[in-house]
Design a protein around this motif. Structure first.
Motif, mmCIF file in Angstrom:
data_model
loop_
_atom_site.group_PDB
_atom_site.id
_atom_site.type_symbol
_atom_site.label_atom_id
_atom_site.label_comp_id
_atom_site.label_asym_id
_atom_site.label_seq_id
_atom_site.Cartn_x
_atom_site.Cartn_y
_atom_site.Cartn_z
ATOM 1 N N VAL A 19 -1.437 -6.442 7.639
ATOM 2 C CA VAL A 19 -0.729 -5.284 7.101
ATOM 3 C C VAL A 19 0.406 -4.903 8.041
ATOM 4 N N LEU B 185 -4.336 6.818 0.729
ATOM 5 C CA LEU B 185 -3.916 5.617 0.020
ATOM 6 C C LEU B 185 -3.959 5.914 -1.471
ATOM 7 N N GLU C 110 0.849 -1.189 0.000
ATOM 8 C CA GLU C 110 0.000 0.000 0.000
ATOM 9 C C GLU C 110 0.883 1.237 0.000
ATOM 10 N N ARG D 128 1.101 5.258 0.314
ATOM 11 C CA ARG D 128 0.359 6.395 0.843
ATOM 12 C C ARG D 128 1.110 7.695 0.595
ATOM 13 N N ARG E 70 1.330 -6.041 2.752
ATOM 14 C CA ARG E 70 0.204 -6.830 3.216
ATOM 15 C C ARG E 70 0.299 -8.235 2.646
ATOM 16 N N THR F 4 -2.388 0.321 -4.546
ATOM 17 C CA THR F 4 -1.841 -0.932 -4.027
ATOM 18 C C THR F 4 -1.174 -1.648 -5.203
#
Length: 900
Positions: free
Chosen positions: A615, A582, A575, A577, A609, A585
């Motif tokens: 995660v 976010l 993920e 950010r 993850r 992915t």
């Protein structure tokens, strides 16, 4: 046999002698039985194989991402000569070839049934130790000898028993090929060769040599065509030649064999398990120019390789038997200059040659100088032979029983099948990457035939090029895979094709799939699976991604990279950010964030993850800024605009990250094309065109400006790196020749998927001229070697240029090139050349080195009085430098000057 064909053979050997290549050296190629498709090898458009089984509906489908296949996959691509280029340098490859005089094995002067295999085994062992397969054949007459092997290789045991004839043109001793003693010696040798080497894991392909000059099945001009000359015929009768063909077919049940001509020995090989080899691949000769590979319907001569195949009705022999040969030496170094087309001169349409011959491999000594980063060469190599991808795997994510079932689909986007029944294995890897369980499957990857095949115009199924559906994404399934001895836990399900060469060489090249999850150890990742009753009990999070960095930034994008995380079961993604938002992915460890403001700082973190939804904690934060605004601007053209042309599967799709909120998907594979219309070209000329796109993996496309209707692949080939996901926008900038007024730019890919297109931006100004410090080629302080010398040149700077560069020691070294600091520099070479040529540029070379620098292709300038320029990046040292220009296998262009 026609006089045209005999003259073609003469042209082959004369050209090779003039190029100082040892001979018209075909490569040795081989065969294996494929009973399931043997019935399909008929003339005309072949019958499509039966559709595969339907995947088990109880098994969840796991989609795998495609990626470019490796350039050195086993048993395909280019072969170079042993021992001269059998090392590890040069273009990635998996093949080496050589030839041997028959007398080097049949060494006993008193007994033709005694064989010493030492010289052949040395070749096989040395090549295998480097991880490569071998191709070879034998001869008995070789004009002038090769410097390594004898010129007259008729075994001494036949002295006084077989009549020897003198070939006055080549000064060789040609044995009577119809003599029963010679035929018996040949067939006895072939039987012994097969008994010892059939199915040898070191061997890729074997050529049917023995007969004729260089073992190439011709004795020009002492041949069958006696109508136009006074030379007697030294070739054997078709019946006697057929005995040699039959002997090979009887001796080898596994190893692929190849014969030069489809009509040799009266077509004796056409009903046998033997392929063919074109030793003048993709060449054009004569006046007017005619192809010697492509058929008459495509401008070929009546003796062209594929015309002979059509005449014999064996143009589909490739379905079960390999097709190889040799790129004509005159054009080896410039074969890909105009990919996918020819050069309008002696290079024919290269893509058509590969597609219609279904060529798996070719001899090309100059291939060692190809650039491993040249996208044109890479596309050609990947098209040759097989190119296997697993689009989908089928298995249950959690297994509590004592066995499991696995299915996979395998697609082939090459031009030929894989010809050997190598074992396909499945396995499980634990969290540390150890393979803890393997299963051999009965799967036969030879069933994965090319998805599309190019039709001959002679088939009358459509205008050229027409591509027919042929193979399928072949489905394979293995049930009752025992899980005995496998501890409960999470594993990676993997697949591998095992090369028999691995049993004797730790360096053996591994067959690898064109997938993003293909590992260098040969195992292809299919996905994660939980074994045992703890199927839902995975609560362990992956480790934190480390070393978050930004390797590049533009005005509106930031590239990110990080080290991979580990997990007890397996990491499924990351993920990304931006601040607390976010962004995306992704499955890989790189990401490009686009659509950003210029000159603005952004802060990023990344989390890992796993498949169970665990995660990791966030990585250390990274703050990085986009570049400030400035530089060139241009006009933007949206891909999804109403005035553009969509064909086939091409359609617009929503895209949050894209300009206008949309992009165009489905471009690629034959007729699925996007044409962006009404592109303003101003007064015309070379323009900088930036293509914005999304792509989960690296892809290619051809950009064709103002294409006539029906043309394909004749534009500018472009490589588009993966953007990290289909929701992430990247960009590539190329130079395209636009006409004055409105233009159309078509985007296509005939052999794979192109990226998804967001928009293009066209710079309104022409490409700026190169500036820098000029160094004249003819300057007194430079070093001229061999035939290199200054000559008058009216359009050249200073009125002179340096000619005569090429072929071994004929070199030019430009000295005293200043660089204030060490680092890479843009170096522009100004030159003249009547044809496309190549050269190696070597910076500060030690005296003895050759060909270890940067290979550069110089397109034809239209004549030796017309200037052209090519710009490359070279690593210069601080202080004064020297740049040597050479070409070990052909002529380099004439050099005017360089600008740094």
């Amino acid at each position: 046999m026609t006089a045209h064909r005999q003259r073609a053979r003469l042209a082959v050997v004369i050209a090779i002698v003039l190029a100082t290549i040892a001979a018209t050296v075909p490569a040795a190629q081989a065969r294996s039985t494929q009973a399931s498709t043997a019935a399909l090898t008929t003339a005309g458009a072949p019958t499509r194989p039966p559709a595969p089984a339907t995947p088990d509906s109880t098994l969840p489908a796991h989609q795998l991402s495609a990626a470019p296949g490796p350039l050195d996959n086993p048993l395909k691509g280019y072969a170079t000569f042993y021992p001269g280029s059998n090392g590890t340098h040069g273009y990635p490859r998996s093949l080496a070839w050589s030839y041997f005089g028959l007398s080097e094995v049949m060494t006993d002067p008193a007994n033709c049934g005694v064989y010493d295999w030492t010289i052949l085994d040395q070749f096989l062992n040395d090549t295998a130790a480097r991880g490569n397969h071998s191709n070879f054949w034998f001869y008995v007459e070789y004009p002038g000898g090769s410097g390594t092997h004898p010129a007259n290789a008729t075994p001494a045991c036949l002295n006084g028993r077989v009549t020897m004839r003198h070939n006055a043109v080549w000064d060789t001793q040609s044995p009577d090929y119809d003599d029963p003693d010679l035929i018996a010696a040949f067939t006895g040798f072939i039987a012994a060769l097969g008994a010892r080497y059939d199915n040898d894991p070191r061997i890729g392909f074997i050529g049917l040599g023995l007969i004729g000059l260089w073992g190439e099945w011709h004795t020009w001009p002492y041949d069958e065509d006696t109508s136009g000359d006074s030379y007697p015929n030294y070739m054997p009768t078709d019946a006697n030649a057929a005995q040699i063909v039959t002997a090979y077919d009887n001796a080898f049940s596994h190893t692929q064999l190849e014969l030069r001509y489809p009509d040799a020995a009266g077509g004796a090989a056409n009903t046998k398990d033997i392929g063919y080899a074109d030793y003048s691949f993709c060449y054009r000769e004569g006046s007017p120019l005619q192809g010697v590979s492509l058929p008459q319907s495509m401008g070929g001569a009546n003796y062209a390789f594929l015309q002979l195949a059509l005449n014999e009705g064996v143009e589909n022999k490739w379905i079960t038997n390999s097709i190889g040969g040799e790129v004509r030496p005159e054009i080896q170094s410039r074969l890909y200059d105009n990919w996918p087309n020819g050069n309008g001169g002696d290079v024919d349409n290269v893509k058509a040659c590969i597609e219609l011959q279904h060529a798996t491999w070719q001899v090309s000594e100059s291939s060692q100088n190809y650039s491993a980063t040249d996208p044109k060469v890479a596309e050609g190599v990947r098209l040759m032979g097989y190119n296997l991808t697993v689009p989908t795997a089928y298995f249950k994510d959690s297994v509590t029983a004592t066995s499991m079932k696995v299915g996979v689909k395998i697609s082939n986007t090459g031009v030929a099948p894989f010809y050997y029944p190598w074992t396909v294995m499945l396995g499980l890897k634990d969290s540390a990457g150890n393979v803890v369980k393997t299963w051999d499957t009965p799967w036969d990857i030879r069933k994965a035939q090319p998805l599309k095949i190019r039709a001959f115009p002679d088939w009358n199924v459509g205008s050229d090029p027409t591509y027919l559906d042929f193979g399928w994404p072949e489905y394979f399934e293995a049930a009752n895979l025992s899980l005995g001895g496998v501890a409960d836990g999470g594993y990676q399900l993997v697949m591998q094709v095992r090369s028999p060469l691995e049993t004797i060489s730790a360096s053996a090249k591994k067959l690898r799939f064109a997938n993003a999850t293909q590992n260098s150890d040969g195992w292809l990742g299919l996905g994660t699976v939980q074994v045992g009753t703890g199927g839902g009990s995975d609560t362990q999070a992956p480790t934190v991604p480390a070393n978050l960095a930004s390797p590049a930034q533009t005005q509106n994008s930031i590239s990110l990279s990080w080290n991979p995380s580990t997990d007890n079961v397996g990491v499924s993604g990351y993920e990304v950010r931006r601040g607390t938002q976010l962004v995306d992915t992704v499955t890989g460890t790189t990401f490009i964030d686009t659509g950003l403001a210029a000159g603005t700082a952004y802060t990023y973190t990344v989390k890992a993850r796993d498949a169970a939804g665990n995660v990791s904690a966030a990585s250390s934060a990274l703050t990085v800024s986009t570049q400030s605004s400035g530089g060139s601007s241009g006009t933007s053209y949206e891909a999804e605009a109403a005035g553009n042309t969509f064909t086939g599967t091409v359609a617009s799709a929503a895209c949050t990250a894209c300009s206008g909120g949309q992009r165009v998907d489905g471009v690629g594979y034959w007729s699925n094309r996007l044409t962006i219309n009404n592109v303003a070209g101003g007064t015309g000329g070379a323009k900088q065109v930036t293509i914005y796109y999304t792509s989960p993996d690296s892809r290619t496309a051809d950009l064709i400006v103002n294409p006539p209707t029906g043309t394909t692949g004749s534009g500018t080939p472009v490589t588009f790196p993966a953007t990290g996901g289909t929701g992430t926008v990247g960009s590539v900038t190329v130079t395209l020749p636009l006409a004055a007024g409105n233009n159309a730019i078509r985007i296509e890919n005939m052999t794979g998927w192109a990226p998804n297109i967001d928009r293009i931006v066209v710079d309104g100004s022409s490409t700026p001229p190169v500036s820098g410090t000029t160094y004249e080629a003819e300057a007194a302080g430079n070093t001229f070697m061999g035939s290199a010398a200054a000559t008058v040149c009216t359009p050249c700077s200073g009125g002179k240029r340096v000619d005569g560069i090429g072929y071994w020691s004929n070199r030019l070294t430009i000295t005293n090139i200043a660089s204030t600091t060490a680092g890479t520099r843009q170096v522009t070479i100004h030159y003249t050349s009547s044809e496309s040529r190549t050269a190696d540029l070597i910076v500060n070379p030690p005296t003895a080195t050759t060909g270890t620098g940067t290979p550069v292709t110089f397109p034809a300038t239209g004549g030796t009085s017309s200037l052209g320029s090519v710009t490359v990046t070279l690593p210069l040292a601080a202080g004064n430098n020297a740049i040597r220009i050479e070409n070990m296998t052909g002529w380099a262009p004439n050099i005017d000057r360089i600008t740094v």
